[in-house]
Design a protein around this motif. Structure first.
Motif, PDB file in Angstrom:
ATOM      1  N   ALA A 178      14.851   2.944 -11.677  1.00 33.31           N
ATOM      2  CA  ALA A 178      13.311   3.182 -11.770  1.00 33.31           C
ATOM      3  C   ALA A 178      12.646   3.144 -13.145  1.00 33.31           C
ATOM      4  CB  ALA A 178      13.132   4.556 -11.208  1.00 33.31           C
ATOM      5  N   GLY A 179      11.652   2.058 -12.910  1.00 32.55           N
ATOM      6  CA  GLY A 179      10.729   1.708 -13.878  1.00 32.55           C
ATOM      7  C   GLY A 179      11.569   0.809 -15.010  1.00 32.55           C
ATOM      8  N   THR A 180      12.582   0.198 -14.746  1.00 32.54           N
ATOM      9  CA  THR A 180      13.475  -0.785 -15.547  1.00 32.54           C
ATOM     10  C   THR A 180      13.309  -2.302 -14.832  1.00 32.54           C
ATOM     11  OG1 THR A 180      15.719  -0.628 -14.570  1.00 32.54           O
ATOM     12  CG2 THR A 180      14.929   1.330 -15.938  1.00 32.54           C
ATOM     13  N   GLU A 181      14.047  -3.019 -15.891  1.00 32.05           N
ATOM     14  CA  GLU A 181      13.974  -4.316 -15.413  1.00 32.05           C
ATOM     15  C   GLU A 181      15.172  -4.630 -14.245  1.00 32.05           C
ATOM     16  OE1 GLU A 181      16.482  -6.724 -18.356  1.00 32.05           O
ATOM     17  OE2 GLU A 181      17.438  -4.811 -18.784  1.00 32.05           O
ATOM     18  N   HIS A 182      15.807  -3.627 -14.096  1.00 29.51           N
ATOM     19  CA  HIS A 182      16.737  -3.868 -12.755  1.00 29.51           C
ATOM     20  C   HIS A 182      16.216  -3.545 -11.501  1.00 29.51           C
ATOM     21  CE1 HIS A 182      19.989  -3.479 -15.753  1.00 29.51           C
ATOM     22  NE2 HIS A 182      19.670  -2.392 -16.128  1.00 29.51           N
ATOM     23  N   GLU A 183      15.139  -3.191 -11.320  1.00 27.16           N
ATOM     24  CA  GLU A 183      14.382  -2.953 -10.142  1.00 27.16           C
ATOM     25  C   GLU A 183      14.179  -4.264  -9.471  1.00 27.16           C
ATOM     26  OE1 GLU A 183      10.683  -0.664 -11.111  1.00 27.16           O
ATOM     27  OE2 GLU A 183      11.522   0.949  -9.512  1.00 27.16           O
ATOM     28  N   SER A 184      13.973  -5.370 -10.015  1.00 25.07           N
ATOM     29  CA  SER A 184      13.713  -6.587  -9.341  1.00 25.07           C
ATOM     30  C   SER A 184      15.229  -7.456  -9.061  1.00 25.07           C
ATOM     31  CB  SER A 184      12.740  -7.486 -10.140  1.00 25.07           C
ATOM     32  OG  SER A 184      13.641  -7.676 -11.619  1.00 25.07           O
ATOM     33  N   LYS A 185      16.341  -6.885  -9.406  1.00 26.13           N
ATOM     34  CA  LYS A 185      17.663  -7.395  -9.452  1.00 26.13           C
ATOM     35  C   LYS A 185      18.163  -7.031  -8.222  1.00 26.13           C
ATOM     36  CE  LYS A 185      18.397  -7.772 -14.124  1.00 26.13           C
ATOM     37  NZ  LYS A 185      18.815  -7.176 -15.269  1.00 26.13           N
ATOM     38  N   THR A 186      19.024  -8.020  -7.664  1.00 25.00           N
ATOM     39  CA  THR A 186      20.147  -7.794  -6.578  1.00 25.00           C
ATOM     40  C   THR A 186      21.070  -6.987  -7.189  1.00 25.00           C
ATOM     41  OG1 THR A 186      21.390  -9.744  -6.744  1.00 25.00           O
ATOM     42  CG2 THR A 186      19.435 -10.065  -5.671  1.00 25.00           C
ATOM     43  N   ILE A 187      21.920  -6.436  -5.810  1.00 20.88           N
ATOM     44  CA  ILE A 187      22.907  -5.513  -6.369  1.00 20.88           C
ATOM     45  C   ILE A 187      24.102  -6.448  -7.169  1.00 20.88           C
ATOM     46  CG2 ILE A 187      24.057  -5.778  -4.336  1.00 20.88           C
ATOM     47  CD1 ILE A 187      23.976  -2.583  -6.652  1.00 20.88           C
ATOM     48  N   GLU A 188      24.047  -7.829  -6.709  1.00 17.71           N
ATOM     49  CA  GLU A 188      25.275  -8.601  -7.271  1.00 17.71           C
ATOM     50  C   GLU A 188      24.848  -8.983  -8.899  1.00 17.71           C
ATOM     51  OE1 GLU A 188      23.683  -8.943  -4.279  1.00 17.71           O
ATOM     52  OE2 GLU A 188      25.787  -8.650  -3.098  1.00 17.71           O
ATOM     53  N   GLU A 189      23.434  -9.079  -9.108  1.00 21.68           N
ATOM     54  CA  GLU A 189      22.877  -9.337 -10.484  1.00 21.68           C
ATOM     55  C   GLU A 189      23.166  -8.311 -11.210  1.00 21.68           C
ATOM     56  OE1 GLU A 189      19.280 -12.474  -9.453  1.00 21.68           O
ATOM     57  OE2 GLU A 189      19.087 -10.291  -9.295  1.00 21.68           O
ATOM     58  N   ILE A 190      23.144  -7.060 -10.636  1.00 24.80           N
ATOM     59  CA  ILE A 190      23.371  -5.780 -11.613  1.00 24.80           C
ATOM     60  C   ILE A 190      24.912  -5.697 -11.991  1.00 24.80           C
ATOM     61  CG2 ILE A 190      23.528  -3.406 -11.425  1.00 24.80           C
ATOM     62  CD1 ILE A 190      20.587  -3.422  -9.778  1.00 24.80           C
ATOM     63  N   VAL A 191      25.762  -6.087 -11.025  1.00 23.70           N
ATOM     64  CA  VAL A 191      27.186  -5.800 -11.351  1.00 23.70           C
ATOM     65  C   VAL A 191      27.640  -6.602 -12.105  1.00 23.70           C
ATOM     66  CG1 VAL A 191      27.782  -4.275  -8.968  1.00 23.70           C
ATOM     67  CG2 VAL A 191      28.134  -6.453  -9.146  1.00 23.70           C
ATOM     68  N   ALA A 192      27.309  -7.863 -12.167  1.00 26.42           N
ATOM     69  CA  ALA A 192      27.716  -8.959 -12.562  1.00 26.42           C
ATOM     70  C   ALA A 192      27.609  -8.614 -14.243  1.00 26.42           C
ATOM     71  CB  ALA A 192      27.056 -10.430 -12.441  1.00 26.42           C
ATOM     72  N   HIS A 193      26.594  -7.651 -14.655  1.00 24.86           N
ATOM     73  CA  HIS A 193      26.171  -7.567 -15.941  1.00 24.86           C
ATOM     74  C   HIS A 193      26.621  -6.084 -16.492  1.00 24.86           C
ATOM     75  CE1 HIS A 193      23.648 -10.922 -15.244  1.00 24.86           C
ATOM     76  NE2 HIS A 193      24.067 -11.522 -16.189  1.00 24.86           N
ATOM     77  N   ALA A 194      27.693  -5.523 -15.853  1.00 26.88           N
ATOM     78  CA  ALA A 194      27.965  -4.167 -16.101  1.00 26.88           C
ATOM     79  C   ALA A 194      28.155  -3.704 -17.433  1.00 26.88           C
ATOM     80  CB  ALA A 194      29.413  -3.961 -15.072  1.00 26.88           C
ATOM     81  N   GLY A 195      28.614  -4.844 -18.222  1.00 28.27           N
ATOM     82  CA  GLY A 195      28.899  -4.249 -19.597  1.00 28.27           C
ATOM     83  C   GLY A 195      27.882  -4.172 -20.585  1.00 28.27           C
ATOM     84  N   SER A 196      26.827  -4.392 -20.038  1.00 26.09           N
ATOM     85  CA  SER A 196      25.501  -4.351 -20.859  1.00 26.09           C
ATOM     86  C   SER A 196      24.449  -3.623 -20.262  1.00 26.09           C
ATOM     87  CB  SER A 196      24.864  -5.629 -21.137  1.00 26.09           C
ATOM     88  OG  SER A 196      24.763  -6.667 -20.113  1.00 26.09           O
ATOM     89  N   ILE A 197      24.916  -2.623 -19.117  1.00 21.98           N
ATOM     90  CA  ILE A 197      23.863  -1.669 -18.761  1.00 21.98           C
ATOM     91  C   ILE A 197      24.404  -0.295 -18.814  1.00 21.98           C
ATOM     92  CG2 ILE A 197      23.040  -3.506 -16.949  1.00 21.98           C
ATOM     93  CD1 ILE A 197      25.138  -2.388 -14.977  1.00 21.98           C
ATOM     94  N   SER A 198      23.581   0.659 -18.507  1.00 12.68           N
ATOM     95  CA  SER A 198      23.746   2.068 -18.765  1.00 12.68           C
ATOM     96  C   SER A 198      24.975   2.464 -17.675  1.00 12.68           C
ATOM     97  CB  SER A 198      22.665   2.964 -18.350  1.00 12.68           C
ATOM     98  OG  SER A 198      22.369   3.020 -17.117  1.00 12.68           O
ATOM     99  N   ALA A 199      25.663   3.621 -17.937  1.00 12.83           N
ATOM    100  CA  ALA A 199      27.009   3.935 -17.524  1.00 12.83           C
ATOM    101  C   ALA A 199      26.240   4.518 -16.090  1.00 12.83           C
ATOM    102  CB  ALA A 199      27.448   5.205 -17.915  1.00 12.83           C
ATOM    103  N   ALA A 200      24.981   4.789 -15.787  1.00 14.43           N
ATOM    104  CA  ALA A 200      24.465   5.305 -14.428  1.00 14.43           C
ATOM    105  C   ALA A 200      24.505   4.379 -13.575  1.00 14.43           C
ATOM    106  CB  ALA A 200      23.305   5.977 -14.758  1.00 14.43           C
ATOM    107  N   VAL A 201      23.920   2.962 -14.169  1.00 18.30           N
ATOM    108  CA  VAL A 201      23.591   1.881 -13.385  1.00 18.30           C
ATOM    109  C   VAL A 201      24.967   1.357 -13.099  1.00 18.30           C
ATOM    110  CG1 VAL A 201      22.485  -0.430 -13.099  1.00 18.30           C
ATOM    111  CG2 VAL A 201      21.251   1.416 -14.427  1.00 18.30           C
ATOM    112  N   ARG A 202      25.983   1.094 -13.812  1.00 18.63           N
ATOM    113  CA  ARG A 202      27.220   0.571 -13.652  1.00 18.63           C
ATOM    114  C   ARG A 202      28.011   1.297 -12.695  1.00 18.63           C
ATOM    115  NH1 ARG A 202      31.788  -0.430 -18.405  1.00 18.63           N
ATOM    116  NH2 ARG A 202      33.607  -0.485 -17.119  1.00 18.63           N
ATOM    117  N   ASN A 203      27.871   2.608 -12.747  1.00 17.60           N
ATOM    118  CA  ASN A 203      28.665   3.437 -11.691  1.00 17.60           C
ATOM    119  C   ASN A 203      28.205   3.454 -10.269  1.00 17.60           C
ATOM    120  OD1 ASN A 203      30.903   3.872 -13.735  1.00 17.60           O
ATOM    121  ND2 ASN A 203      29.644   5.994 -14.308  1.00 17.60           N
ATOM    122  N   ASN A 204      27.041   3.579 -10.430  1.00 19.34           N
ATOM    123  CA  ASN A 204      26.225   3.812  -9.084  1.00 19.34           C
ATOM    124  C   ASN A 204      25.917   2.516  -8.536  1.00 19.34           C
ATOM    125  OD1 ASN A 204      25.855   6.683  -8.762  1.00 19.34           O
ATOM    126  ND2 ASN A 204      24.899   6.594 -10.771  1.00 19.34           N
ATOM    127  N   GLY A 205      25.717   1.278  -9.218  1.00 21.61           N
ATOM    128  CA  GLY A 205      25.458  -0.035  -8.665  1.00 21.61           C
ATOM    129  C   GLY A 205      26.986  -0.423  -8.093  1.00 21.61           C
TER     130      GLY A 205
END
Ligand code: MN
Length: 201
Positions: free
Chosen positions: A44-71
């Protein structure tokens, strides 16, 4: 954009007796729902709001643990539900059967290697059948990671995944992960696995 939990593609009791109705209700309705809710909170309120779930998981190494684990949890479970079906299981056929024989020697040898990947994943995680460099391979990941992630030890395109978290089997199989993995083969949707393979190759 926020993510939503899609209904299962079959009834909660549809995978009985291999996967019990209560496990499916809690796994989908509580665990997967929590991954979706916590992912939405974390983005919420981050750049990830506009991303697909595939885009989020592809960059797991550079995102927060909460986004990596829940994504990862959201992607993995959506993939897992579609990997299973009632009146499924048995042995694959066609191009998928040929590719399994070519990569592992036989369907039985493949199942043995996949089960071993699930059994030797200490703690919580996933066993995967992937397409890597045009061939089939088997690997496992910890927690809610998956082979699409930049942080994965073995990267590739998943075509089948087995959730080996205790929440996936404990109510029916208690500590017997091997019995759960044996039962899993009765509900694998090989038609979907073959479609995924053809798309990835
Ligand atoms: Mn799970």
């Amino acid at each position: 954009m926020s993510f939503t939990l899609a209904p299962l593609p079959y009834a909660y009791e549809a995978l009985e007796p291999h996967i019990d109705v209560q496990t499916m209700q809690i796994h989908h309705g509580k665990h997967h729902q929590a991954y979706v809710d916590n992912l939405n909170k974390a983005i919420a309120g981050t750049e990830h709001e506009s991303k697909t779930i595939e885009e989020i998981v592809a960059h797991a190494g550079s995102i927060s643990a909460a986004v990596r684990n829940n994504g990862g949890g959201h992607w993995n479970h959506t993939f897992f539900w579609a990997s299973m079906a009632p009146n499924a299981g048995g042995a694959p056929s066609g191009k998928l059967a040929e590719a399994i024989d070519a990569a592992f020697g036989s369907f039985d040898a493949f199942k043995e290697k996949f089960n071993l990947a699930g059994m030797t994943r200490f703690g919580s995680g996933w066993a995967w059948l992937i397409v890597k460099d045009g061939k089939l391979d088997i690997c496992s990941t910890p927690n809610q990671d998956n082979p699409l992630m930049d942080v994965a030890d073995v990267k590739g395109t998943p075509i089948l995944g087995a959730d080996v978290w205790e929440h996936a089997y404990y109510l029916k199989y208690q500590n017997k992960r091997a019995d759960y993995l044996s039962a899993f083969w009765n509900v694998v949707n090989w038609a979907v696995v073959e479609e995924r393979m053809m798309a990835a190759m």
